[in-house]
Design a protein around this motif. Structure first.
Motif, PDB file in Angstrom:
ATOM      1  N   ARG A   3       0.869  -1.136   0.065  1.00 44.28           N
ATOM      2  CA  ARG A   3      -0.117  -0.144  -0.060  1.00 44.28           C
ATOM      3  C   ARG A   3       1.073   1.320  -0.049  1.00 44.28           C
ATOM      4  NH1 ARG A   3      -5.473   1.273   1.258  1.00 44.28           N
ATOM      5  NH2 ARG A   3      -5.290   3.389   2.492  1.00 44.28           N
ATOM      6  N   ARG A   4       0.615   2.126  -0.930  1.00 40.66           N
ATOM      7  CA  ARG A   4       1.255   3.256  -0.851  1.00 40.66           C
ATOM      8  C   ARG A   4       0.782   4.407  -1.708  1.00 40.66           C
ATOM      9  NH1 ARG A   4       7.852   3.365  -3.170  1.00 40.66           N
ATOM     10  NH2 ARG A   4       8.023   5.338  -2.153  1.00 40.66           N
ATOM     11  N   GLN A   5       1.286   5.742  -1.212  1.00 36.35           N
ATOM     12  CA  GLN A   5       0.497   6.746  -1.697  1.00 36.35           C
ATOM     13  C   GLN A   5       1.247   7.121  -2.911  1.00 36.35           C
ATOM     14  OE1 GLN A   5      -0.123  10.120   0.909  1.00 36.35           O
ATOM     15  NE2 GLN A   5      -0.352  11.608  -0.806  1.00 36.35           N
ATOM     16  N   ILE A   6       0.775   7.254  -4.192  1.00 36.67           N
ATOM     17  CA  ILE A   6       1.544   7.202  -5.617  1.00 36.67           C
ATOM     18  C   ILE A   6       1.472   8.862  -6.008  1.00 36.67           C
ATOM     19  CG2 ILE A   6       1.345   5.011  -6.090  1.00 36.67           C
ATOM     20  CD1 ILE A   6      -0.841   5.852  -8.011  1.00 36.67           C
ATOM     21  N   MET A   7       0.286   9.635  -5.436  1.00 38.51           N
ATOM     22  CA  MET A   7       0.296  10.842  -5.748  1.00 38.51           C
ATOM     23  C   MET A   7      -0.353  11.529  -4.705  1.00 38.51           C
ATOM     24  SD  MET A   7      -0.729  10.699  -9.871  1.00 38.51           S
ATOM     25  CE  MET A   7      -1.628  12.334  -9.746  1.00 38.51           C
ATOM     26  N   LYS A   8      -0.493  12.791  -4.537  1.00 35.49           N
ATOM     27  CA  LYS A   8      -1.336  13.291  -3.472  1.00 35.49           C
ATOM     28  C   LYS A   8      -2.788  13.037  -3.626  1.00 35.49           C
ATOM     29  CE  LYS A   8      -2.692  17.844  -1.493  1.00 35.49           C
ATOM     30  NZ  LYS A   8      -2.810  19.364  -1.490  1.00 35.49           N
ATOM     31  N   ASN A   9      -3.275  12.497  -2.592  1.00 37.66           N
ATOM     32  CA  ASN A   9      -4.521  11.897  -2.465  1.00 37.66           C
ATOM     33  C   ASN A   9      -4.908  10.726  -3.418  1.00 37.66           C
ATOM     34  OD1 ASN A   9      -5.091  14.118  -0.778  1.00 37.66           O
ATOM     35  ND2 ASN A   9      -5.833  15.442  -2.095  1.00 37.66           N
ATOM     36  N   VAL A  10      -3.951   9.902  -3.949  1.00 33.22           N
ATOM     37  CA  VAL A  10      -4.167   8.846  -4.651  1.00 33.22           C
ATOM     38  C   VAL A  10      -3.308   7.736  -3.913  1.00 33.22           C
ATOM     39  CG1 VAL A  10      -3.943   7.556  -6.860  1.00 33.22           C
ATOM     40  CG2 VAL A  10      -4.694  10.052  -6.700  1.00 33.22           C
ATOM     41  N   VAL A  11      -3.840   6.749  -3.575  1.00 38.36           N
ATOM     42  CA  VAL A  11      -3.267   5.606  -3.021  1.00 38.36           C
ATOM     43  C   VAL A  11      -3.613   4.194  -3.853  1.00 38.36           C
ATOM     44  CG1 VAL A  11      -3.361   4.007  -0.839  1.00 38.36           C
ATOM     45  CG2 VAL A  11      -3.801   6.485  -0.825  1.00 38.36           C
ATOM     46  N   PHE A  12      -2.375   3.414  -3.910  1.00 42.30           N
ATOM     47  CA  PHE A  12      -2.416   2.143  -4.785  1.00 42.30           C
ATOM     48  C   PHE A  12      -2.380   1.325  -3.545  1.00 42.30           C
ATOM     49  CE2 PHE A  12      -0.211  -1.442  -6.375  1.00 42.30           C
ATOM     50  CZ  PHE A  12      -0.913  -1.841  -7.296  1.00 42.30           C
ATOM     51  N   ALA A  13      -3.124   0.191  -3.549  1.00 45.38           N
ATOM     52  CA  ALA A  13      -3.094  -1.060  -2.852  1.00 45.38           C
ATOM     53  C   ALA A  13      -3.107  -2.273  -3.370  1.00 45.38           C
ATOM     54  CB  ALA A  13      -3.979  -0.909  -1.700  1.00 45.38           C
ATOM     55  N   THR A  14      -2.404  -3.404  -3.179  1.00 50.18           N
ATOM     56  CA  THR A  14      -2.561  -4.649  -3.607  1.00 50.18           C
ATOM     57  C   THR A  14      -2.269  -5.721  -2.670  1.00 50.18           C
ATOM     58  OG1 THR A  14      -1.971  -6.044  -5.503  1.00 50.18           O
ATOM     59  CG2 THR A  14      -0.023  -5.062  -4.447  1.00 50.18           C
ATOM     60  N   LYS A  15      -3.186  -6.811  -2.774  1.00 48.80           N
ATOM     61  CA  LYS A  15      -3.319  -7.988  -1.856  1.00 48.80           C
ATOM     62  C   LYS A  15      -3.341  -9.412  -2.573  1.00 48.80           C
ATOM     63  CE  LYS A  15      -5.495  -9.656   2.219  1.00 48.80           C
ATOM     64  NZ  LYS A  15      -6.663  -9.248   3.195  1.00 48.80           N
ATOM     65  N   LEU A  16      -2.361 -10.005  -2.383  1.00 49.05           N
ATOM     66  CA  LEU A  16      -2.112 -11.439  -2.882  1.00 49.05           C
ATOM     67  C   LEU A  16      -2.161 -12.654  -1.994  1.00 49.05           C
ATOM     68  CD1 LEU A  16      -1.549 -13.133  -5.462  1.00 49.05           C
ATOM     69  CD2 LEU A  16       0.848 -12.794  -5.150  1.00 49.05           C
ATOM     70  N   GLN A  17      -2.956 -13.452  -2.122  1.00 49.98           N
ATOM     71  CA  GLN A  17      -3.255 -14.513  -1.285  1.00 49.98           C
ATOM     72  C   GLN A  17      -3.137 -16.024  -1.923  1.00 49.98           C
ATOM     73  OE1 GLN A  17      -6.747 -14.159   0.862  1.00 49.98           O
ATOM     74  NE2 GLN A  17      -5.831 -12.656   2.197  1.00 49.98           N
ATOM     75  N   LEU A  18      -2.090 -16.761  -1.424  1.00 53.39           N
ATOM     76  CA  LEU A  18      -1.806 -17.886  -2.457  1.00 53.39           C
ATOM     77  C   LEU A  18      -1.840 -19.245  -1.442  1.00 53.39           C
ATOM     78  CD1 LEU A  18       1.188 -16.993  -4.475  1.00 53.39           C
ATOM     79  CD2 LEU A  18      -1.025 -16.969  -5.367  1.00 53.39           C
ATOM     80  N   PHE A  19      -2.112 -20.363  -1.844  1.00 56.58           N
ATOM     81  CA  PHE A  19      -2.137 -21.565  -0.930  1.00 56.58           C
ATOM     82  C   PHE A  19      -1.652 -22.521  -1.906  1.00 56.58           C
ATOM     83  CE2 PHE A  19      -4.083 -25.279   0.579  1.00 56.58           C
ATOM     84  CZ  PHE A  19      -3.761 -25.420   2.166  1.00 56.58           C
ATOM     85  N   THR A  20      -1.046 -23.482  -1.352  1.00 49.52           N
ATOM     86  CA  THR A  20      -0.601 -24.661  -2.176  1.00 49.52           C
ATOM     87  C   THR A  20      -0.857 -26.079  -1.126  1.00 49.52           C
ATOM     88  OG1 THR A  20       1.035 -25.914  -3.366  1.00 49.52           O
ATOM     89  CG2 THR A  20       1.984 -24.357  -1.547  1.00 49.52           C
ATOM     90  N   ASN A  21      -1.431 -26.993  -1.659  1.00 52.28           N
ATOM     91  CA  ASN A  21      -1.440 -28.295  -0.821  1.00 52.28           C
ATOM     92  C   ASN A  21      -0.375 -29.281  -0.758  1.00 52.28           C
ATOM     93  OD1 ASN A  21      -3.181 -30.187   0.510  1.00 52.28           O
ATOM     94  ND2 ASN A  21      -3.685 -31.239  -1.289  1.00 52.28           N
ATOM     95  N   TYR A  22      -0.151 -29.851   0.332  1.00 49.22           N
ATOM     96  CA  TYR A  22       1.068 -30.769   0.520  1.00 49.22           C
ATOM     97  C   TYR A  22       0.702 -32.059   0.249  1.00 49.22           C
ATOM     98  CZ  TYR A  22       3.773 -27.067   3.080  1.00 49.22           C
ATOM     99  OH  TYR A  22       4.245 -26.012   3.409  1.00 49.22           O
ATOM    100  N   LEU A  23      -0.781 -32.581   0.503  1.00 42.70           N
ATOM    101  CA  LEU A  23      -1.075 -33.905   0.805  1.00 42.70           C
ATOM    102  C   LEU A  23      -1.886 -34.311  -0.692  1.00 42.70           C
ATOM    103  CD1 LEU A  23      -1.965 -33.983   4.268  1.00 42.70           C
ATOM    104  CD2 LEU A  23       0.008 -34.638   3.377  1.00 42.70           C
ATOM    105  N   LYS A  24      -1.871 -35.598  -1.039  1.00 39.66           N
ATOM    106  CA  LYS A  24      -2.658 -36.213  -2.058  1.00 39.66           C
ATOM    107  C   LYS A  24      -3.874 -36.558  -1.215  1.00 39.66           C
ATOM    108  CE  LYS A  24      -1.821 -38.368  -6.057  1.00 39.66           C
ATOM    109  NZ  LYS A  24      -0.928 -39.392  -6.777  1.00 39.66           N
ATOM    110  N   ASN A  25      -5.140 -36.357  -1.833  1.00 39.53           N
ATOM    111  CA  ASN A  25      -6.434 -36.791  -1.622  1.00 39.53           C
ATOM    112  C   ASN A  25      -6.724 -38.171  -2.025  1.00 39.53           C
ATOM    113  OD1 ASN A  25      -9.031 -37.256  -1.098  1.00 39.53           O
ATOM    114  ND2 ASN A  25      -9.683 -34.974  -1.219  1.00 39.53           N
ATOM    115  N   LYS A  26      -6.564 -39.144  -1.302  1.00 39.16           N
ATOM    116  CA  LYS A  26      -6.617 -40.672  -2.011  1.00 39.16           C
ATOM    117  C   LYS A  26      -8.202 -41.012  -2.177  1.00 39.16           C
ATOM    118  CE  LYS A  26      -3.133 -42.185   1.220  1.00 39.16           C
ATOM    119  NZ  LYS A  26      -2.746 -42.740   2.305  1.00 39.16           N
TER     120      LYS A  26
END
Length: 170
Positions: free
Chosen positions: A64-87
């Motif tokens: 999250r960062r202010q890139i200009m006066k009164n303008v804010v850019f925000a990004t959010k990334l959520q990743l998940f990876t599975n370890y186990l095999k579903n039999k």
């Protein structure tokens, strides 16, 4: 559609600077609950099973960062990876596949203390969520009964009116 995510190992975020935070959990649970039986197959479940629990790792990045006066850019990334095999269901959550649980980007504009505007885009991808595949060149192609994963997009434009109610101090 349900509850997703529960991290059980690491509780603190790494902050390389004031704009960014990184959270990584090598031990996480991804919980999926689908109450409606007619929707369960779309989420990789059998009609008689309403839940699925997977064990893997979770990564959350925030910037999250202010890139200009009164303008804010925000990004959010959520990743998940599975370890186990579903039999019981080998096609469900292949080990090593990465689910984009959320990737959200937004630009927020504050024109003055009363008026604001925002543009937000969200992307989700999970190879276990099944959608109807359509054949043909146009958007209204023919449904051949096949299903497969698809990237999901969501875009939002917001306009805000802000007003603050302050109480008088006695």
């Amino acid at each position: 559609y349900g509850l997703v995510g529960s991290e059980i190992c690491i509780r603190d975020s790494y902050r390389p600077n004031q704009y960014m935070s990184v959270y990584y959990s090598p031990c996480g649970l991804d919980l999926l609950f689908v109450r409606r039986p007619e929707l369960r197959q779309q989420f990789g479940l059998e009609e008689d099973e309403a839940t699925n629990v997977t064990f893997g790792s979770f990564l959350n990045l925030n910037y999250r960062r202010q890139i200009m006066k009164n303008v804010v850019f925000a990004t959010k990334l959520q990743l998940f990876t599975n370890y186990l095999k579903n039999k019981e269901n080998p096609a469900f959550e292949r080990p090593g596949s990465i689910d984009v649980q959320l990737w959200q980007n937004s630009l927020n504009f504050n024109f003055n203390k009363y008026i604001s505007f925002s543009i937000t885009t969200t992307v989700i991808y999970d190879e276990d969520r099944q959608f109807r595949l359509l054949e043909g060149d146009d958007k209204l192609g023919q449904n051949n009964g096949a299903t497969g994963p698809r990237t999901q997009y969501f875009h939002n434009l917001g306009f805000g009116l802000n007003y603050s109610f302050q109480s008088k101090q006695h």
